[in-house]
Design a protein around this motif. Structure first.
Motif, PDB file in Angstrom:
ATOM      1  N   GLU A 186      38.488  34.741  59.754  1.00 55.07           N
ATOM      2  CA  GLU A 186      39.220  33.352  59.730  1.00 55.07           C
ATOM      3  C   GLU A 186      39.101  33.282  58.561  1.00 55.07           C
ATOM      4  O   GLU A 186      40.157  32.281  58.353  1.00 55.07           O
ATOM      5  CB  GLU A 186      38.370  32.527  61.340  1.00 55.07           C
ATOM      6  N   ASN A 187      37.750  33.375  57.533  1.00 51.86           N
ATOM      7  CA  ASN A 187      38.323  32.902  56.408  1.00 51.86           C
ATOM      8  C   ASN A 187      38.453  33.919  55.635  1.00 51.86           C
ATOM      9  O   ASN A 187      38.778  33.539  53.818  1.00 51.86           O
ATOM     10  CB  ASN A 187      36.813  33.542  55.661  1.00 51.86           C
ATOM     11  N   CYS A 188      38.923  35.358  55.339  1.00 51.47           N
ATOM     12  CA  CYS A 188      39.473  36.096  54.518  1.00 51.47           C
ATOM     13  C   CYS A 188      40.968  36.945  55.272  1.00 51.47           C
ATOM     14  O   CYS A 188      40.409  38.223  55.770  1.00 51.47           O
ATOM     15  CB  CYS A 188      38.115  37.733  54.858  1.00 51.47           C
ATOM     16  N   ASN A 189      41.556  36.241  54.857  1.00 51.41           N
ATOM     17  CA  ASN A 189      42.955  36.651  55.399  1.00 51.41           C
ATOM     18  C   ASN A 189      44.052  36.601  54.674  1.00 51.41           C
ATOM     19  O   ASN A 189      43.828  35.497  53.867  1.00 51.41           O
ATOM     20  CB  ASN A 189      43.605  36.356  56.828  1.00 51.41           C
ATOM     21  N   THR A 190      45.592  36.723  55.106  1.00 49.11           N
ATOM     22  CA  THR A 190      46.505  36.856  53.983  1.00 49.11           C
ATOM     23  C   THR A 190      47.102  34.952  54.064  1.00 49.11           C
ATOM     24  O   THR A 190      47.420  34.107  53.080  1.00 49.11           O
ATOM     25  CB  THR A 190      47.787  36.873  53.973  1.00 49.11           C
ATOM     26  N   ASP A 191      46.718  34.405  54.756  1.00 46.67           N
ATOM     27  CA  ASP A 191      46.825  33.021  55.161  1.00 46.67           C
ATOM     28  C   ASP A 191      45.477  31.615  54.381  1.00 46.67           C
ATOM     29  O   ASP A 191      46.159  31.216  53.294  1.00 46.67           O
ATOM     30  CB  ASP A 191      46.766  32.413  56.178  1.00 46.67           C
ATOM     31  N   THR A 192      44.634  32.303  54.350  1.00 48.58           N
ATOM     32  CA  THR A 192      43.329  31.543  53.909  1.00 48.58           C
ATOM     33  C   THR A 192      42.732  31.714  52.188  1.00 48.58           C
ATOM     34  O   THR A 192      42.707  30.940  51.747  1.00 48.58           O
ATOM     35  CB  THR A 192      41.931  31.195  54.909  1.00 48.58           C
ATOM     36  N   VAL A 193      43.163  33.097  51.779  1.00 50.15           N
ATOM     37  CA  VAL A 193      43.138  33.680  50.944  1.00 50.15           C
ATOM     38  C   VAL A 193      43.979  33.614  49.629  1.00 50.15           C
ATOM     39  O   VAL A 193      44.297  34.536  50.016  1.00 50.15           O
ATOM     40  CB  VAL A 193      41.741  34.690  50.547  1.00 50.15           C
ATOM     41  N   GLY A 194      44.104  32.766  48.284  1.00 50.78           N
ATOM     42  CA  GLY A 194      45.215  32.993  48.305  1.00 50.78           C
ATOM     43  C   GLY A 194      45.089  34.357  46.416  1.00 50.78           C
ATOM     44  O   GLY A 194      45.677  34.984  46.490  1.00 50.78           O
ATOM     45  N   TYR A 195      44.169  34.552  46.192  1.00 49.51           N
ATOM     46  CA  TYR A 195      43.442  35.887  45.357  1.00 49.51           C
ATOM     47  C   TYR A 195      41.931  36.005  45.560  1.00 49.51           C
ATOM     48  O   TYR A 195      41.409  35.061  46.168  1.00 49.51           O
ATOM     49  CB  TYR A 195      43.394  34.687  43.959  1.00 49.51           C
ATOM     50  N   VAL A 196      41.261  37.496  44.908  1.00 48.46           N
ATOM     51  CA  VAL A 196      40.108  37.755  45.191  1.00 48.46           C
ATOM     52  C   VAL A 196      40.097  37.831  43.642  1.00 48.46           C
ATOM     53  O   VAL A 196      40.014  38.711  42.950  1.00 48.46           O
ATOM     54  CB  VAL A 196      39.996  38.950  45.351  1.00 48.46           C
ATOM     55  N   VAL A 197      38.766  37.280  43.273  1.00 47.50           N
ATOM     56  CA  VAL A 197      38.256  37.488  41.368  1.00 47.50           C
ATOM     57  C   VAL A 197      37.141  38.377  41.345  1.00 47.50           C
ATOM     58  O   VAL A 197      36.128  38.320  42.334  1.00 47.50           O
ATOM     59  CB  VAL A 197      38.362  35.925  40.808  1.00 47.50           C
ATOM     60  N   GLY A 198      37.035  38.772  41.226  1.00 49.17           N
ATOM     61  CA  GLY A 198      35.985  40.302  40.620  1.00 49.17           C
ATOM     62  C   GLY A 198      34.687  39.668  39.826  1.00 49.17           C
ATOM     63  O   GLY A 198      35.349  39.369  38.381  1.00 49.17           O
ATOM     64  N   ILE A 199      33.207  39.352  40.007  1.00 50.31           N
ATOM     65  CA  ILE A 199      32.737  38.492  38.800  1.00 50.31           C
ATOM     66  C   ILE A 199      31.454  40.148  38.705  1.00 50.31           C
ATOM     67  O   ILE A 199      31.005  40.339  39.302  1.00 50.31           O
ATOM     68  CB  ILE A 199      31.864  37.344  39.538  1.00 50.31           C
ATOM     69  N   TYR A 200      31.360  40.086  37.596  1.00 48.45           N
ATOM     70  CA  TYR A 200      29.934  41.130  36.762  1.00 48.45           C
ATOM     71  C   TYR A 200      29.321  39.872  35.919  1.00 48.45           C
ATOM     72  O   TYR A 200      30.029  39.609  34.871  1.00 48.45           O
ATOM     73  CB  TYR A 200      30.649  42.184  35.725  1.00 48.45           C
ATOM     74  N   GLU A 201      28.021  39.875  36.486  1.00 51.10           N
ATOM     75  CA  GLU A 201      26.856  39.660  35.255  1.00 51.10           C
ATOM     76  C   GLU A 201      27.549  38.137  34.577  1.00 51.10           C
ATOM     77  O   GLU A 201      27.490  37.997  33.161  1.00 51.10           O
ATOM     78  CB  GLU A 201      27.139  40.966  33.725  1.00 51.10           C
ATOM     79  N   GLY A 202      27.933  37.546  35.480  1.00 49.42           N
ATOM     80  CA  GLY A 202      28.567  36.083  34.911  1.00 49.42           C
ATOM     81  C   GLY A 202      29.885  35.653  34.542  1.00 49.42           C
ATOM     82  O   GLY A 202      30.324  34.681  33.840  1.00 49.42           O
ATOM     83  N   LYS A 203      30.659  37.029  34.429  1.00 44.90           N
ATOM     84  CA  LYS A 203      32.778  37.019  33.679  1.00 44.90           C
ATOM     85  C   LYS A 203      32.705  37.550  34.420  1.00 44.90           C
ATOM     86  O   LYS A 203      32.957  38.275  35.294  1.00 44.90           O
ATOM     87  CB  LYS A 203      32.124  38.238  32.801  1.00 44.90           C
ATOM     88  N   VAL A 204      34.885  36.511  34.895  1.00 44.21           N
ATOM     89  CA  VAL A 204      35.154  37.308  35.660  1.00 44.21           C
ATOM     90  C   VAL A 204      35.715  38.417  35.206  1.00 44.21           C
ATOM     91  O   VAL A 204      36.365  38.535  34.047  1.00 44.21           O
ATOM     92  CB  VAL A 204      37.106  36.385  35.211  1.00 44.21           C
ATOM     93  N   LEU A 205      36.014  40.055  35.876  1.00 45.42           N
ATOM     94  CA  LEU A 205      36.350  40.545  35.120  1.00 45.42           C
ATOM     95  C   LEU A 205      37.671  41.225  36.221  1.00 45.42           C
ATOM     96  O   LEU A 205      38.564  42.274  35.196  1.00 45.42           O
ATOM     97  CB  LEU A 205      35.224  42.347  35.543  1.00 45.42           C
ATOM     98  N   SER A 206      38.154  40.951  37.325  1.00 47.82           N
ATOM     99  CA  SER A 206      39.057  41.575  37.257  1.00 47.82           C
ATOM    100  C   SER A 206      39.968  39.985  38.537  1.00 47.82           C
ATOM    101  O   SER A 206      38.670  39.523  38.757  1.00 47.82           O
ATOM    102  CB  SER A 206      39.182  42.559  38.837  1.00 47.82           C
ATOM    103  N   ALA A 207      40.887  40.606  38.833  1.00 46.91           N
ATOM    104  CA  ALA A 207      41.521  39.066  39.867  1.00 46.91           C
ATOM    105  C   ALA A 207      42.835  40.263  40.463  1.00 46.91           C
ATOM    106  O   ALA A 207      43.523  40.619  39.803  1.00 46.91           O
ATOM    107  CB  ALA A 207      41.897  37.947  39.140  1.00 46.91           C
ATOM    108  N   TYR A 208      42.574  39.655  41.491  1.00 40.84           N
ATOM    109  CA  TYR A 208      44.366  40.446  42.513  1.00 40.84           C
ATOM    110  C   TYR A 208      44.856  39.331  43.735  1.00 40.84           C
ATOM    111  O   TYR A 208      44.089  38.893  43.762  1.00 40.84           O
ATOM    112  CB  TYR A 208      43.693  42.161  43.143  1.00 40.84           C
TER     113      TYR A 208
END
Length: 118
Positions: free
Chosen positions: A33-55
């Motif tokens: 219920e927390n992770c579906n296309t209705d509740t999450v607009g974007y996913v951001v990947g964090i590596y060593e305190g930095k935004v490294l990817s986004a989808y």
């Protein structure tokens, strides 16, 4: 407001040597219920305190890992454009500070309407 799922991808990159998309897309211990296309607009990947990817997720799956009863979530998605990625980079501190101690995932609400993207 748009809900963003921020995920720490260090372990996936270091142990499995996978690409950024594979590292970011899952498998994440999160409720359906927390992770579906209705509740999450974007996913951001964090590596060593930095935004490294986004989808932008287009589809979510439930995954049962071998040898466990744990159900995890995984998505299919498309990379965000350069402008949106830069917005996530500019809000990096807010995203990083949303993580609880030792947490691998976090949810962040962001108002992207001011950026004329939504």
């Amino acid at each position: 407001m748009v809900r963003i799922l921020a995920v720490k991808i260090k372990r996936a990159i270091n142990e499995n040597r996978v690409d950024l998309y594979e590292a970011t897309r899952g498998n994440w211990k999160a409720a359906k219920e927390n992770c579906n296309t209705d509740t999450v607009g974007y996913v951001v990947g964090i590596y060593e305190g930095k935004v490294l990817s986004a989808y932008r997720p287009t589809r979510w799956y439930s995954v049962i890992e071998d040898g466990t009863d744990s159900v995890r979530r995984r998505f299919e998605g498309t990379p965000v454009d350069k402008d949106l990625f830069e917005i996530f980079k500019k809000n990096e501190e807010k995203i990083i500070n949303s993580f609880g101690h030792g947490a691998a995932i976090s949810y962040v609400e962001m108002d992207l309407k001011n950026y004329n993207l939504v």
